[in-house]
Write a protein that holds these residues in place. Structure first.
Motif, PDB file in Angstrom:
ATOM      1  N   THR A 284       0.852  -1.197   0.000  1.00 16.15           N
ATOM      2  CA  THR A 284       0.000   0.000   0.000  1.00 16.15           C
ATOM      3  C   THR A 284       0.883   1.241   0.000  1.00 16.15           C
ATOM      4  OG1 THR A 284      -0.017   0.168   2.395  1.00 16.15           O
ATOM      5  CG2 THR A 284      -1.787  -1.116   1.408  1.00 16.15           C
ATOM      6  N   LEU A 285       0.328   2.332  -0.498  1.00 16.67           N
ATOM      7  CA  LEU A 285       1.020   3.613  -0.400  1.00 16.67           C
ATOM      8  C   LEU A 285       0.135   4.691   0.226  1.00 16.67           C
ATOM      9  CD1 LEU A 285       2.973   3.869  -3.777  1.00 16.67           C
ATOM     10  CD2 LEU A 285       3.958   3.799  -1.483  1.00 16.67           C
ATOM     11  N   CYS A 286      -1.164   4.624  -0.072  1.00 17.64           N
ATOM     12  CA  CYS A 286      -2.037   5.708   0.391  1.00 17.64           C
ATOM     13  C   CYS A 286      -2.837   5.319   1.611  1.00 17.64           C
ATOM     14  CB  CYS A 286      -2.959   6.171  -0.734  1.00 17.64           C
ATOM     15  SG  CYS A 286      -4.237   4.980  -1.157  1.00 17.64           S
ATOM     16  N   TYR A 287      -2.572   4.115   2.144  1.00 18.99           N
ATOM     17  CA  TYR A 287      -3.327   3.651   3.311  1.00 18.99           C
ATOM     18  C   TYR A 287      -2.591   4.009   4.596  1.00 18.99           C
ATOM     19  CZ  TYR A 287      -5.510   0.575   6.687  1.00 18.99           C
ATOM     20  OH  TYR A 287      -6.144   0.087   7.794  1.00 18.99           O
TER      21      TYR A 287
ATOM     22  N   GLY B 296      -8.301   4.472  -1.557  1.00 15.71           N
ATOM     23  CA  GLY B 296      -8.428   3.995  -2.935  1.00 15.71           C
ATOM     24  C   GLY B 296      -7.713   4.873  -3.940  1.00 15.71           C
ATOM     25  N   VAL B 297      -6.645   5.508  -3.536  1.00 14.56           N
ATOM     26  CA  VAL B 297      -5.983   6.479  -4.390  1.00 14.56           C
ATOM     27  C   VAL B 297      -4.816   5.876  -5.180  1.00 14.56           C
ATOM     28  CG1 VAL B 297      -4.450   8.496  -4.277  1.00 14.56           C
ATOM     29  CG2 VAL B 297      -6.692   8.574  -3.186  1.00 14.56           C
ATOM     30  N   CYS B 298      -3.919   5.147  -4.483  1.00 16.89           N
ATOM     31  CA  CYS B 298      -2.707   4.704  -5.180  1.00 16.89           C
ATOM     32  C   CYS B 298      -2.967   3.481  -6.055  1.00 16.89           C
ATOM     33  CB  CYS B 298      -1.585   4.425  -4.189  1.00 16.89           C
ATOM     34  SG  CYS B 298      -1.851   2.948  -3.180  1.00 16.89           S
ATOM     35  N   ARG B 299      -3.905   2.647  -5.686  1.00 23.83           N
ATOM     36  CA  ARG B 299      -4.311   1.434  -6.400  1.00 23.83           C
ATOM     37  C   ARG B 299      -3.261   0.320  -6.337  1.00 23.83           C
ATOM     38  NH1 ARG B 299      -9.292   2.490  -6.124  1.00 23.83           N
ATOM     39  NH2 ARG B 299      -9.970   1.032  -7.731  1.00 23.83           N
ATOM     40  N   LEU B 300      -2.286   0.452  -5.442  1.00 23.39           N
ATOM     41  CA  LEU B 300      -1.275  -0.589  -5.321  1.00 23.39           C
ATOM     42  C   LEU B 300      -1.845  -1.813  -4.597  1.00 23.39           C
ATOM     43  CD1 LEU B 300       1.656  -0.578  -6.239  1.00 23.39           C
ATOM     44  CD2 LEU B 300       2.340  -0.053  -3.900  1.00 23.39           C
ATOM     45  N   CYS B 301      -2.901  -1.605  -3.834  1.00 17.39           N
ATOM     46  CA  CYS B 301      -3.425  -2.672  -2.984  1.00 17.39           C
ATOM     47  C   CYS B 301      -4.458  -3.530  -3.721  1.00 17.39           C
ATOM     48  CB  CYS B 301      -4.055  -2.081  -1.734  1.00 17.39           C
ATOM     49  SG  CYS B 301      -5.569  -1.183  -2.086  1.00 17.39           S
TER      50      CYS B 301
ATOM     51  N   CYS C 115      -8.195  -1.745   0.155  1.00 20.01           N
ATOM     52  CA  CYS C 115      -8.312  -0.792   1.263  1.00 20.01           C
ATOM     53  C   CYS C 115      -9.693  -0.154   1.333  1.00 20.01           C
ATOM     54  CB  CYS C 115      -7.240   0.283   1.175  1.00 20.01           C
ATOM     55  SG  CYS C 115      -7.460   1.433  -0.187  1.00 20.01           S
TER      56      CYS C 115
HETATM   57  S1  FES Z   1      -3.684   1.523  -0.451  1.00 21.45           S
HETATM   58 FE1  FES Z   1      -3.730   3.011  -2.033  1.00 21.45          FE
HETATM   59  S2  FES Z   1      -5.496   2.379  -3.096  1.00 21.45           S
HETATM   60 FE2  FES Z   1      -5.519   1.014  -1.437  1.00 21.45          FE
END
Ligand code: FES
Ligand SMILES: Cc1cc2nc3c(=O)[nH]c(=O)nc-3n(C[C@H](O)[C@H](O)[C@H](O)COP(=O)(O)O)c2cc1C
Ligand code: FES
Lengths: 603, 247, 167
Positions: free
Chosen positions: B31-34, B42-47, B63
């Motif tokens: 994750t990056l934005c969590y 739901g911003v970075c979409r890495l998760c 997330c």
């Molecule tokens: S952690 Fe960034 S979109 Fe889910």
């Protein structure tokens, strides 16, 4: 339009002047004023005619349009100066020949627009009243059966109403094609009242204007649809979210809401029933992404229009966290017809998976541009050639773009495709809101892809990584290709990056953003290759890769291109072959468009 | 309800975010934005993970995905790996100046060599800073503009009167994109200069006056003359509030 | 800073506009629309007043003001020229129109001429696609515009254009 009240003379003639946006731009308000002036005098008593301003007739390109009833005469491209002749024509009963519609294909003139090929193949449901009524006068709507469906609905139980909508097979006209009845059902089933009803009038798809026409030309049908839904799902308030640019739609909707309240169709205990419901208008702020339903909801709540993940649908958790039905303008316009005429009749029209009709805005390189409503399942060929009259100026058809920035380009080989939600998706495009943009051999498909991606770069909300950064890189790559700096490796990057943007983006804007790229790559790869390998733009659009020249063997020296050229780049003596100075040429294409001898060529 | 993550069965309560269930189970999802303090964005979409319910499989952001039924989850597939690699590549193109991102770029084996518009940029637009700023009640920074031009900034890019100099934004930033420049006795963040107050205990400069005031107000105390730095305070009384202020 | 009489005079309608709506966040967009209409842009004080009225931080209002393209943070010109670059117009070479406007006015889309006369914007579809390409000058819709027509339109609003047009 509302302020231009109807002057009724019983049993007389009615002269309908189209005051849709297109016709207004061509001067229909002046025509209307001039008609009113003339009819106020002695001529008025002689021809016994009253005037009415109506919404868009669909044939904007031939505007201003004037229709006369019951004579059933339609005049095109009317100017204020033509008004005396029109009135004279009514006196002696002979239509003014020069103003009658001339079929672009057969060159034949028609007395009524109903006889023309543009109208004959159409089937009007959503647009049924537009052009026939004064949108500012609720009596006109009532005269054509308006609000009858509401009375019927109120005599049914909510479940029966939903059952009827389900049985009709109606699918959302805003793009996704989600079954409307199912949406209503889940909203009605969700606890946590109050529930809300929203009309999506954001119409951000550039090149589409059917929702605008409906809101401007028949606002009551939208209200009626929403009120029926409020009864079906148990909602207490509704919102109409109107695109910022649509001033006239806002005026007409406001008027309609006032009149509907006064007539008891909105407010407390509607028509004596238990239903209390009212509607508010919200003006959009100029953002394409606000057409996406979760972004639209954020916008109504007073936030920037950023979508959220839709793992729980707005029908369950929408506006202020409450169950919310959100439907498109055209979807709403179909609802009264379904309730009034019954689901079975509606379901007879269309294809197995897509019932009813669809309004398309037929624009671009086509002879008759405007709004057309056809049964689902009509072929692209019927729409573009039979109704639209094909490609103008003898150029050849290349593609038709459907679905706006989320859609794709469909090549000539698929012209016989029967258009519905599923067939368009299978062809790599989508229905979208119904824009149909016709492209000819002077349209560069790589540039079209770049255009859409550039549009989305500015219109994405910028929240999630794949959409914001992915589109940025797609745009950079496409701009490189149209600028003559492309490489073959770029095509692989476009394809693999598109797959990621499509799969990983948060909302449907990002998830469909690669469609224009992928569909042009699929059907028009040769154009990409011409840009990359041969350094030329076959359509003569991309500036860095285009050079115009005049074929001396074909040029007659008529001088038309010289006179039309805004950059004074063409030179030549009369009756002698002309030449283009490439250094001065701004590649606007005026010379090509005007040359009658096909002498201007693209290098 | 029962769900299966990478073959391991576990129980989740309805509405619980999938990412949180996975973490509890010890399954690592990048994750990056969590951030625990703010929840999923739901911003970075890495998760992204693959969720199968019945016959249908789809990719969801773990997330923001609430568990509402029995599902089977796969946290890596070849497609997910490609997507994550692409996301890191795109973030590296955006923020090549961040060492953190450079490291991820290597770790994920990214190859695409795409030129970066701004070689010094470090912000990846994860918005944790905006969340932190909102959490301390300042809202001095927000997302500005839209589309590919979107960025984080103060109104008009000027020193914001709402900024209290708490530096929670800089603290929470994974890529060290928010600069705090320090000089003797004061520091500057988001174009606003703050005077450093000294700790009454150890004498070290530690925070700004507006920040102290905010903490005092949130904890319902009067701001008395002598202020202690968190260290000293912890020693003295074990303050909870001041710490919870800084995520 | 002392408030100049002029500024004080301008302040009143601003307050009035803001106060027409209940102090709730959901009216933010509507308030800002009205302010934009009245002043042709969103003055700084207006944003501050709006934020105070609906009780949200200024940052949120600023975020809205920059997100929605209906708003402008700098004054727009006396004559607002909006060239459509929607798909239908684009296919009919609106780029040529926009280039011509750029050259004639010496500004880029989004800018205003130094004398405050003209501002240029591009918009995505005005819903008049059937008569593309379209240019709107202060609410008047001009249909089927050509490069030559652009110069006539600018002239009709008192602008000067040097002829002919080079690259
Ligand atoms: S952690 Fe960034 S979109 Fe889910
Ligand atoms: C980027 C984007 C833009 C959209 N724009 C519109 C729009 O302008 N009008 C509209 O009715 N639906 C639009 N939609 C679809 C809506 O999200 C939603 O599906 C629709 O309003 C539902 O109504 P319907 O079921 O009647 O179609 C858009 C969707 C996306 C992803
Ligand atoms: S595309 Fe220009 S008016 Fe629609």
């Amino acid at each position: 339009m509302s302020q231009l009240a109807t002057e009724n003379t019983s049993n007389g003639r009615t002269i309908l002047v189209c005051c849709g946006t297109g016709c207004q731009a061509s001067g229909s308000l002046e025509v209307l004023a001039s008609l009113r002036g003339l009819l106020a005098g002695e001529a008025g008593t002689a021809v016994r005619a009253s005037t009415k301003s109506t919404g868009c007739n669909g044939l904007c390109e031939k505007g201003p349009l004037v229709k006369i009833l019951p004579d059933d005469i339609t005049y095109c491209q009317v100017a204020a100066e033509d008004v005396p002749d029109i009135v004279d024509g009514l006196r002696d009963g002979t239509p003014v020949q020069r103003l009658l519609y001339r079929d672009p294909v057969t060159r034949q003139r028609y007395r009524s627009h109903r006889e023309t090929s543009f109208y004959k193949k159409q089937h009007k449901i959503a647009l049924r009243n537009i052009g026939e009524i004064d949108p500012g006068d609720i009596r006109d709507y009532l005269d054509r059966g308006g609000y009858r469906a509401l009375r019927t609905a109120l005599s049914m139980t909510p479940a029966q109403v939903i059952g009827e909508v389900l049985a009709s097979g109606l699918r959302g006209r805003g793009g996704g094609g989600f079954p409307t009845g199912r949406k209503w059902q889940s909203c009605a089933a969700a606890d946590n009242a109050p529930r809300y009803v929203i009309c999506n009038g954001d119409e951000g798809d550039p090149g589409a204007f059917m929702d605008r026409s409906i809101m401007e030309g028949d606002p009551h049908t939208v209200l009626e649809g929403m009120i029926i839904c409020a009864h079906a799902v148990g909602a207490s308030s509704g919102f109409i979210y109107v695109r910022d640019e649509y001033d006239l739609a806002v005026v007409n909707l406001h008027q309609a809401i006032r009149d509907a309240r006064a007539a008891g169709f909105l407010g407390d205990r509607i028509l004596g029933s238990d239903l209390s419901f009212d509607i508010e208008i919200v003006r959009g702020g100029g953002a394409f992404v606000c057409g996406e339903e979760t972004a639209l909801i954020a916008s109504i709540e007073g936030h920037p229009g950023e979508p959220r993940d839709k793992y729980v649908f707005p029908a369950v958790k929408g506006l202020w966290g409450r169950p919310t039905v959100i439907n498109n303008v055209e979807t709403w316009a179909n609802v009264p017809v379904i309730i009034d005429g019954g689901a079975a009749g509606f379901a007879e029209i269309g294809t197995a998976g897509s019932k009813g009709t669809k309004v398309f805005s037929l624009v671009g390189k086509v002879v008759s541009t405007g709004l057309v409503e056809v049964p689902m399942g009509a072929t692209l060929r019927e729409i573009v050639f039979d109704i639209g009259g094909g490609v103008p100026r003898g150029r050849s058809f290349k593609a038709v773009q459907t679905g706006g920035p989320s859609g794709g380009c469909i090549p000539g080989s698929l012209l016989d495709l029967a258009v519905d939600f599923d067939s368009l998706a299978a062809a790599g495009s989508m229905m979208g809101s119904g824009g149909l943009i016709v492209m000819d051999d002077r349209t560069c498909m790589v540039e079209v892809a770049r255009y859409y991606v550039n549009f989305l770069a500015g219109e994405s909300c910028g929240k999630c990584t794949p959409c914001r950064e992915g589109i940025s890189l797609l745009l950079e790559t496409l701009t490189g290709i149209t600028g003559g700096r492309g490489s073959i490796a770029d095509l692989d990057l476009l394809e693999s990056l598109s797959a990621t943007v499509r799969a990983a983006s948060l909302c449907a804007l990002g998830r469909t953003a690669p469609n224009p790229v992928l569909s042009t790559l699929k059907y028009f790869r040769d154009e990409y290759l011409a840009h990359i390998c041969d350094h030329r733009c076959p359509a003569g659009v991309c500036r860095e890769l285009t050079e115009f020249y005049i074929d001396a063997g074909l040029c007659t020296g008529c001088g038309l291109c010289r006179r039309k050229c805004p950059a004074e780049a063409v030179s030549g003596e009369k009756k002698q072959p002309h030449a283009i100075d490439a250094a001065r040429c701004i590649r606007c294409g005026e010379c090509i468009n005007n040359c009658r001898f096909q002498a201007v060529r693209i290098r | 309800m029962k769900i299966v993550i990478d073959g391991i069965e576990t129980a989740a309560s309805p509405g619980e975010m999938l990412l949180e269930v996975a973490r509890r189970l010890g399954v690592r999802i990048p994750t990056l934005c969590y951030h625990e303090a703010f929840g999923g964005q739901g911003v970075c979409r890495l998760c992204l993970v693959e969720v199968t319910a019945g016959e249908v499989s789809r990719l969801v952001a773990s997330c923001t995905y609430p568990v509402t039924g029995e599902i089977e989850v796969r946290t890596t597939t070849p497609e997910i790996e490609r997507i994550r690699r692409h996301i890191i590549m795109l973030l590296h193109r955006r923020a090549p100046g961040s060492e953190f991102i450079q490291e991820l770029y290597r770790e994920y084996g990214c190859q695409e060599n795409v030129p970066a518009p701004d070689p010094d940029e470090r912000c990846i637009m994860c918005r944790l800073c905006v969340n932190a700023c909102e959490a301390v009640g300042a809202c001095a920074i927000t997302a500005v503009d839209r589309g590919t031009d979107k960025r984080i900034d103060t109104p008009y890019g000027e020193a914001s009167p709402d900024c209290i100099g708490c530096c929670a934004c800089a603290e929470v930033c994974p890529t060290k994109a928010i600069g705090v420049s320090r000089a003797a006795g004061h520091y500057t963040i988001w174009n606003r200069e703050f005077e450093l107050e000294r700790c009454a205990g150890c004498g070290r400069p530690f925070t700004s006056r507006p920040c102290q005031e905010r903490i005092a107000r949130l904890s319902g105390q009067e701001l008395s003359g002598a202020q202690l730095c968190p260290e000293c305070r912890k020693k003295q009384a074990g303050s909870r509030v001041a710490l919870s202020m800084i995520p | 800073m002392a408030i100049e009489p002029q500024q004080a005079a301008a302040q009143r309608p601003m307050e009035q506009i803001v106060r027409r709506y209940p102090p709730e966040q959901r009216y933010l967009l509507a308030i800002m629309q009205d302010l934009q209409k009245e002043f042709n842009y969103l003055p700084r004080e207006a944003l501050g007043l709006t934020a105070a009225h609906v009780r949200v931080p200024l940052g949120k209002v600023y975020s809205m003001a920059t997100f929605y393209k209906a708003f402008s943070l700098t004054p727009r010109g006396r004559v607002s020229l909006r060239a459509c670059d929607g798909t239908a117009c684009h296919i009919k070479r609106s780029q040529v129109i926009i280039d011509e406007l750029r050259k004639c006015l010496g500004i880029q889309p989004g800018e205003t001429t130094a004398d405050g006369e003209f501002s240029l914007e591009t918009v995505n579809c005005l819903g008049a696609c059937a008569i593309a390409p379209v240019l709107v000058a202060n609410h008047k819709v001009h249909a089927k515009v050509t490069a030559a027509a652009v110069r006539e339109i600018i002239k009709s609003y008192g602008g000067r254009v040097d002829e002919p047009v080079g690259n």
